[in-house]
Design a protein around this motif. Structure first.
Motif, PDB file in Angstrom:
ATOM      1  N   MET A   1       0.843  -1.184   0.000  1.00 13.26           N
ATOM      2  CA  MET A   1       0.000   0.000   0.000  1.00 13.26           C
ATOM      3  C   MET A   1       0.889   1.250   0.000  1.00 13.26           C
ATOM      4  SD  MET A   1      -3.208   1.015   2.426  1.00 13.26           S
ATOM      5  CE  MET A   1      -2.278   1.122   3.950  1.00 13.26           C
ATOM      6  N   PHE A  25     -10.632  -1.817  -1.713  1.00 12.86           N
ATOM      7  CA  PHE A  25     -10.853  -1.158  -0.437  1.00 12.86           C
ATOM      8  C   PHE A  25     -12.323  -1.292  -0.050  1.00 12.86           C
ATOM      9  CE2 PHE A  25      -7.002   1.357  -1.505  1.00 12.86           C
ATOM     10  CZ  PHE A  25      -6.348   1.335  -0.283  1.00 12.86           C
ATOM     11  N   LYS A  33     -10.773  -1.264   5.488  1.00 17.53           N
ATOM     12  CA  LYS A  33     -10.345  -2.644   5.253  1.00 17.53           C
ATOM     13  C   LYS A  33      -9.876  -2.795   3.812  1.00 17.53           C
ATOM     14  CE  LYS A  33     -13.603  -4.582   8.614  1.00 17.53           C
ATOM     15  NZ  LYS A  33     -14.377  -3.335   8.831  1.00 17.53           N
ATOM     16  N   ILE A  34      -8.985  -3.739   3.619  1.00 21.31           N
ATOM     17  CA  ILE A  34      -8.469  -4.099   2.300  1.00 21.31           C
ATOM     18  C   ILE A  34      -8.805  -5.561   2.058  1.00 21.31           C
ATOM     19  CG2 ILE A  34      -6.349  -4.544   0.979  1.00 21.31           C
ATOM     20  CD1 ILE A  34      -5.141  -2.104   2.469  1.00 21.31           C
ATOM     21  N   THR A  48      -6.501  -1.614   7.178  1.00 20.63           N
ATOM     22  CA  THR A  48      -5.765  -0.628   6.386  1.00 20.63           C
ATOM     23  C   THR A  48      -4.734   0.123   7.221  1.00 20.63           C
ATOM     24  OG1 THR A  48      -7.684  -0.345   4.937  1.00 20.63           O
ATOM     25  CG2 THR A  48      -6.006   1.372   4.870  1.00 20.63           C
TER      26      THR A  48
END
Length: 227
Positions: A1, A25, A33-34, A48
């Motif tokens: 990221m 995402f 959250k990812i 995240t």
């Protein structure tokens, strides 16, 4: 990221055992959250801010090709080379529904804007429209002559757009899924397999517009089928 402004690395998220096919995402304010999907057959949900793993979602038996969050972020949808879609609960990571029907691998998925319907496209040349709550198939949309590669709902949810290896886009109008479902339920109302299929029966009782007498008679047939 990565940080958008500086281009600097924020987190490196490690855990998948094979290459990553899809990322997303969550739709909440700042993407808390990812989600990732991989050729290792799993999805992984990450925090995240910290980069920590929250859940590993296991169940697919082949590559996970496409992933999506529901509009409210409470559900996760995945599609796979195993020909299935799977619907998961975001908080618990538990499987809600396995959606079976495609005869080749799933290439594209989408939630309707209200989150009540799921759309999928496949190498089997079809699109399929599903009920999110029950997992029941509403309709199979045929017309493309090669793999369906891309799909989308219109903002009002009343139209579907699809793209294909056949070099065409197709716009499907009048996506009145309740009418499709009602027609199917009425045709199968007295079929013994319908009363035995809990998810299909639930969808018919919920959406088909039967009167109280029809619902009661259907319920009696359900009870007899379980004896």
């Amino acid at each position: 990221m990565w940080d958008t402004d500086s281009g600097q690395l924020i987190h490196q998220l490690k855990g998948h055992r094979n290459y990553v096919m899809a990322v997303a995402f969550s739709p909440d304010g700042n993407g808390q959250k990812i989600l990732s999907g991989s050729v290792d057959n799993t999805l992984r949900l990450w925090d995240t801010d910290s980069g920590q793993l929250i859940h590993t979602l296991e169940g697919h038996t082949d590559d996970v090709t496409v992933i999506a969050f529901s509009p409210d972020g409470q559900k996760i949808l995945s599609g796979s080379v195993d020909n299935t879609l799977r619907l998961w609960d975001t908080d618990s990571g538990q499987l809600i529904h396995q959606l079976k029907g495609h005869t080749n691998y799933v290439t594209a998925i989408a939630f309707s804007p209200d989150g009540q319907k799921i759309l999928s496209g496949s190498v089997d040349k079809t699109l399929r429209l599903w009920d999110t709550d029950s997992g029941q198939l509403f309709h199979t949309i045929r017309g493309h002559t090669n793999d369906v590669t891309a799909i989308a709902f219109s903002p009002d949810g009343q139209k579907i757009l699809s793209g294909s290896v056949d070099k065409t886009l197709r716009l499907w109008r009048g996506v009145n899924w309740q009418e499709w479902l009602k027609e199917g339920c009425n045709q199968l109302q007295f079929h013994p397999d319908l009363v035995k299929h809990d998810k299909a029966a639930e969808a018919c009782l919920k959406y088909a517009g039967w009167d109280d007498q029809a619902k009661a008679e259907f319920g009696e047939r359900q009870s007899l089928s379980r004896e």
